[in-house]
Design a protein around this motif. Structure first.
Motif, mmCIF file in Angstrom:
data_model
loop_
_atom_site.group_PDB
_atom_site.id
_atom_site.type_symbol
_atom_site.label_atom_id
_atom_site.label_comp_id
_atom_site.label_asym_id
_atom_site.label_seq_id
_atom_site.Cartn_x
_atom_site.Cartn_y
_atom_site.Cartn_z
ATOM 1 N N VAL A 234 -39.268 -10.236 81.136
ATOM 2 C CA VAL A 234 -39.974 -9.760 82.325
ATOM 3 C C VAL A 234 -39.010 -9.163 83.345
ATOM 4 O O VAL A 234 -39.396 -8.293 84.146
ATOM 5 N N SER A 235 -37.764 -9.589 83.329
ATOM 6 C CA SER A 235 -36.774 -9.052 84.262
ATOM 7 C C SER A 235 -36.334 -7.649 83.888
ATOM 8 O O SER A 235 -35.834 -6.903 84.728
ATOM 9 N N LEU A 236 -36.521 -7.274 82.618
ATOM 10 C CA LEU A 236 -36.101 -5.953 82.159
ATOM 11 C C LEU A 236 -37.157 -4.877 82.380
ATOM 12 O O LEU A 236 -36.865 -3.695 82.201
ATOM 13 N N VAL A 237 -38.360 -5.273 82.757
ATOM 14 C CA VAL A 237 -39.454 -4.305 82.903
ATOM 15 C C VAL A 237 -39.104 -3.202 83.889
ATOM 16 O O VAL A 237 -39.396 -2.021 83.656
ATOM 17 N N VAL A 238 -38.467 -3.582 85.001
ATOM 18 C CA VAL A 238 -38.176 -2.594 86.046
ATOM 19 C C VAL A 238 -37.144 -1.574 85.597
ATOM 20 O O VAL A 238 -36.994 -0.518 86.220
ATOM 21 N N LEU A 239 -36.406 -1.872 84.521
ATOM 22 C CA LEU A 239 -35.344 -0.980 84.088
ATOM 23 C C LEU A 239 -35.796 0.046 83.062
ATOM 24 O O LEU A 239 -35.141 1.072 82.885
ATOM 25 N N PHE A 240 -36.905 -0.219 82.384
ATOM 26 C CA PHE A 240 -37.353 0.667 81.307
ATOM 27 C C PHE A 240 -38.797 1.100 81.561
ATOM 28 O O PHE A 240 -39.709 0.271 81.581
#
Length: 289
Positions: free
Chosen positions: A227-233
């Motif tokens: 869930v923390s990677l959502v903002v990056l991709f």
């Protein structure tokens, strides 16, 4: 009007609320009543339980939104409910890591770490964690409010920001760093338990010890990191709501961490203190101190 498309999300958040509220409330009561704040592990677990309770009390409004497709409150309320979720991921990842490090010191360096593993130091560390969380929340809340302003408030939880601010990278970096620390701690403790280093503590239940570290790694790899990677991709954004649902489940599993981390979790505080005193006497006799 019932929103059937998003009803599964409402059911997940509702289930987490129904399970997470009593589990964490009872866990917090047991930690405070029967373990007090006399050990660093208990201090970190109390703060972890508080973090989970803050998340749980924000979920009913998510249930309402996904069940009806409407947002009855202000944009500011929407922002702060989102902040509570983000802060749970951040604070939980840090507190779980501090528990992991505390267990590492207790197993690998039980004598040399005594001056570090105190409830006073743990309380100071917990205060610093909450201070960090609050400081990070301020610019993030301003950023979220700016993008919500001018939008229909019914888009709460579902809007896409047109650009990423510097704060968007804080959470992925934090979670990744905490994950690395947990991996290193797990490897060191596993190696210590296998090789029986002379300076390591005598561990009566190695399965429970390793289970704690395995649970921590599962928390990060399943609930925190995706869930923390959502903002990056950008390609991950359609999966943001399912990942948020998944991440919210972490608050229902943390009570298992308390159970396996604290000896005699259900025991009275007086019995736990007596057991700890006997262990200290045994260690002192063993090491001639």
């Amino acid at each position: 009007m019932v929103d059937m498309v998003n009803m599964p999300y409402a059911l997940v958040f509702g289930s987490v609320t129904v399970l997470g509220l009593p589990l964490n409330a009872v866990s917090l009561w047991i930690l405070l009543r029967r373990h007090s704040l006399k050990s660093p592990s208990a201090v970190f677990m109390v703060n972890l339980a508080i973090s989970d309770l803050l998340l749980v009390i924000s979920l009913p409004m998510r249930v309402y939104f996904y069940a009806t497709g409407t947002w009855p409150l202000s944009a500011t309320a929407c922002v702060w409910i989102m902040i509570l979720f983000h802060n749970n991921i951040r604070s939980s990842s840090i507190f779980i890591t501090t528990i992991c490090v505390d267990r590492l010191l207790a197993v690998v360096y039980p004598l040399r770490s005594r001056h570090l593993r105190t409830s006073s130091n743990a309380s100071k560390a917990a205060a610093l964690v909450w201070l960090l969380v609050v400081v990070v929340s301020i610019p993030e809340s301003v950023d979220l409010t700016r993008f919500l302003r001018g939008n229909n408030e019914s888009t709460c939880f579902e809007f896409n920001r047109p650009q990423r601010s510097g704060m968007a990278y804080f959470q992925p970096v934090l979670v990744f760093t905490m994950l690395v620390v947990n991996i290193v701690c797990t490897a060191l403790v596993s190696w210590t338990l296998r090789t029986h280093l002379s300076d390591s503590a005598r561990v009566s239940n190695k399965v429970n010890v390793m289970l704690i570290f395995v649970m921590n790694l599962v928390m990060f790899t399943v609930f925190f990191f995706p869930v923390s990677l959502v903002v990056l991709f950008d390609s991950w954004r359609p999966a943001s709501t399912p990942l948020i649902c998944l991440a919210s489940v972490n608050c229902c599993l943390d009570p298992l961490l308390y159970y396996f981390s604290l000896d005699g979790f259900w025991a009275r505080k007086e019995d736990v203190d007596t057991t700890l005193a006997r262990v200290r006497v045994s260690d002192n006799n063993r090491w001639g101190q």
